[in-house]
Scaffold this active site. Sequence first.
Site, PDB file in Angstrom:
ATOM      1  N   CYS A 138      -6.701   3.594  17.288  1.00 23.18           N
ATOM      2  CA  CYS A 138      -6.094   3.846  18.586  1.00 23.18           C
ATOM      3  C   CYS A 138      -4.609   3.493  18.581  1.00 23.18           C
ATOM      4  O   CYS A 138      -4.136   2.614  19.312  1.00 23.18           O
ATOM      5  CB  CYS A 138      -6.860   3.108  19.665  1.00 23.18           C
ATOM      6  SG  CYS A 138      -8.511   3.804  19.798  1.00 23.18           S
ATOM      7  N   GLU A 139      -3.911   4.132  17.687  1.00 23.52           N
ATOM      8  CA  GLU A 139      -2.460   4.063  17.520  1.00 23.52           C
ATOM      9  C   GLU A 139      -2.134   5.278  16.682  1.00 23.52           C
ATOM     10  O   GLU A 139      -3.023   5.839  16.051  1.00 23.52           O
ATOM     11  CB  GLU A 139      -2.071   2.813  16.712  1.00 23.52           C
ATOM     12  CG  GLU A 139      -1.727   1.632  17.540  1.00 23.52           C
ATOM     13  CD  GLU A 139      -1.274   0.454  16.700  1.00 23.52           C
ATOM     14  OE1 GLU A 139      -0.231   0.556  16.059  1.00 23.52           O
ATOM     15  OE2 GLU A 139      -1.989  -0.544  16.710  1.00 23.52           O
TER      16      GLU A 139
ATOM     17  N   TYR B   5      -2.012  -0.412  -4.086  1.00 21.81           N
ATOM     18  CA  TYR B   5      -1.611  -0.812  -2.733  1.00 21.81           C
ATOM     19  C   TYR B   5      -2.347  -0.020  -1.655  1.00 21.81           C
ATOM     20  O   TYR B   5      -1.772   0.296  -0.613  1.00 21.81           O
ATOM     21  CB  TYR B   5      -0.082  -0.696  -2.565  1.00 21.81           C
ATOM     22  CG  TYR B   5       0.641  -1.416  -3.672  1.00 21.81           C
ATOM     23  CD1 TYR B   5       0.639  -2.802  -3.716  1.00 21.81           C
ATOM     24  CD2 TYR B   5       1.253  -0.723  -4.710  1.00 21.81           C
ATOM     25  CE1 TYR B   5       1.248  -3.477  -4.754  1.00 21.81           C
ATOM     26  CE2 TYR B   5       1.878  -1.398  -5.756  1.00 21.81           C
ATOM     27  CZ  TYR B   5       1.862  -2.776  -5.768  1.00 21.81           C
ATOM     28  OH  TYR B   5       2.458  -3.449  -6.790  1.00 21.81           O
TER      29      TYR B   5
ATOM     30  N   GLY C 282       8.234  -1.713 -11.729  1.00 23.44           N
ATOM     31  CA  GLY C 282       8.981  -0.784 -10.901  1.00 23.44           C
ATOM     32  C   GLY C 282       8.963   0.628 -11.459  1.00 23.44           C
ATOM     33  O   GLY C 282       9.764   1.470 -11.071  1.00 23.44           O
TER      34      GLY C 282
ATOM     35  N   GLU D  67       5.073  -6.215 -16.222  1.00 22.58           N
ATOM     36  CA  GLU D  67       4.002  -6.489 -15.259  1.00 22.58           C
ATOM     37  C   GLU D  67       3.817  -5.315 -14.298  1.00 22.58           C
ATOM     38  O   GLU D  67       4.087  -5.439 -13.113  1.00 22.58           O
ATOM     39  CB  GLU D  67       4.302  -7.789 -14.516  1.00 22.58           C
ATOM     40  CG  GLU D  67       5.756  -7.882 -14.139  1.00 22.58           C
ATOM     41  CD  GLU D  67       6.160  -9.200 -13.548  1.00 22.58           C
ATOM     42  OE1 GLU D  67       5.748 -10.227 -14.082  1.00 22.58           O
ATOM     43  OE2 GLU D  67       6.893  -9.165 -12.558  1.00 22.58           O
ATOM     44  N   PRO D  68       3.339  -4.204 -14.823  1.00 27.27           N
ATOM     45  CA  PRO D  68       3.170  -3.025 -13.977  1.00 27.27           C
ATOM     46  C   PRO D  68       1.908  -3.084 -13.116  1.00 27.27           C
ATOM     47  O   PRO D  68       0.877  -3.597 -13.552  1.00 27.27           O
ATOM     48  CB  PRO D  68       3.044  -1.883 -14.990  1.00 27.27           C
ATOM     49  CG  PRO D  68       2.509  -2.527 -16.222  1.00 27.27           C
ATOM     50  CD  PRO D  68       2.956  -3.959 -16.214  1.00 27.27           C
TER      51      PRO D  68
HETATM   52  C1  LIG Z   1       4.440  -6.200  -7.091  1.00 29.10           C
HETATM   53  C2  LIG Z   1       4.983  -6.760  -8.310  1.00 29.10           C
HETATM   54  C3  LIG Z   1       4.875  -6.051  -9.528  1.00 29.10           C
HETATM   55  C4  LIG Z   1       4.247  -4.689  -9.640  1.00 29.10           C
HETATM   56  O1  LIG Z   1       5.074  -3.675  -9.154  1.00 29.10           O
HETATM   57  P1  LIG Z   1       4.662  -2.139  -9.316  1.00 29.10           P
HETATM   58  O2  LIG Z   1       5.728  -1.393  -8.638  1.00 29.10           O
HETATM   59  O3  LIG Z   1       3.327  -1.963  -8.681  1.00 29.10           O
HETATM   60  O4  LIG Z   1       4.576  -1.855 -10.764  1.00 29.10           O
HETATM   61  C5  LIG Z   1       5.361  -6.680 -10.651  1.00 29.10           C
HETATM   62  N1  LIG Z   1       5.929  -7.906 -10.602  1.00 29.10           N
HETATM   63  C6  LIG Z   1       6.046  -8.602  -9.464  1.00 29.10           C
HETATM   64  C7  LIG Z   1       6.667  -9.952  -9.483  1.00 29.10           C
HETATM   65  C8  LIG Z   1       5.584  -8.060  -8.286  1.00 29.10           C
HETATM   66  O5  LIG Z   1       5.728  -8.755  -7.148  1.00 29.10           O
END
Ligand SMILES: *Cc1c(COP(=O)(O)O)cnc(C)c1O
Length: 411
Positions: free
Chosen positions: A328-329, A356, A218, A259-260
């Site tokens: 076409c939107e 993303y 996050g 987990e970035p």
């Molecule tokens: C999507 C996700 C992340 C990565 O989030 P970011 O905002 O891209 O860093 C980490 N852990 C889990 C479980 C996720 O679903």
Amino acid sequence: MQESQLLKIANEFGSPVYVYDGNKIEAQYKRLTGAFKNVKKLKINYAVKALSNISVLKLLHTLGSGIDTVSIQEVQLGLAAGFKPEQIIFTPNGVSLNEIEEAAQLGVKINIDNLSILEQFGAKHPTTPVCIRINPHVMAGGNANISVGHIDSKFGISIHQIPHILRIVENTKMNINGIHMHTGSDILDIEVFLYASEILFETAKQFNNLEFIDFGSGFKVPYKPGDIETNIEELGKKLSKRFNDFCKDYGKELTLAFEPGKFLVSESGYFLAQVNAVKQTTSTVFAQIDSGFNHLIRPMFYGSHHEISNISNLKGRERFYTVVGYICETDTFGNNRRINEINEGDILAFKNAGAYCFSMASNYNSRLRPAEVLWYNNEAHLIRKRETFDDIIHNQIAVDFSTNKENILAK
Ligand SMILES: *Cc1c(COP(=O)(O)O)cnc(C)c1O
């Protein structure tokens, strides 16, 4: 990356094209590990869903990263990229017990965020270690779509249900090896993050066989000049100290995991598209590009801001343009942006196109998905071919309805 380099890549590989700067990914990885250098056991698990190209995964593997996966297919992709099962954590939401068992069979770490599945999995596989995803009910950022820690979120097991978790663990004799949280994207205030971490520490105390605590992600990255980003260095200083103190109390050196996704790859990415037409209406000048939300949906889906520049005319006078696609939107990438004068045929570059973006691309309007190029140590590597019409048609089955009924019955 320099604009001249991006332009060269667009000329060589065509448009539209995604370009990722591998050296930027490396720099972000090192920035994060550097911020937590005082933690003895640190594990960064890159969130594959942000950008899942196998060559990007291989680069992160080389850097020493693990991966965080949300589907059995991402697990398989990670294995194909060379990650060992123990370097992979499976953090799904709302998947079947079957899929979790399949991942466990492959030997990857399992993260469960549902009491019912936890109980069923524990009863069947009491010796397989399991991590538990907790929902600390902390709001991160302001966007309800990307805040997953609040009270009515579908993610995680509520901290108010810990007694229930403990009962399941006791009854099944299952082994809990990790505690996890992921409060969603765009954490601006590290105090909020530290507050959620305290809840995680409190929870961790209740389990005596832990190996790691996973603080999720996050982290916010800047999208435009002057944007606030998560102060990783300050978070590193504060959380490392707190984590080391916790390990002392716990009586064991645990692994601190993150987990970035966005933090590692967002800023590395550029999306390059060509201007098909400049359309002057009575009130607006539209720049219409050879793309749409089929290739980059974040502005339309989340209202995300992506900086747009005209890399074909860097010295041109700035004018106001609304940049739109060919779908076409309504597919507006940016409203009334100041961009160097645009001529038809120019290449526009979208920033922050690493996370993303391609991974959410589709074939809507039966359009082809773009090529992807990884730029690393001054070399451009094609890492995904541009699709062809064959990719659109190859799984489709053409049933011929022109033959009359008698003929069908006669067969
Ligand atoms: C999507 C996700 C992340 C990565 O989030 P970011 O905002 O891209 O860093 C980490 N852990 C889990 C479980 C996720 O679903």
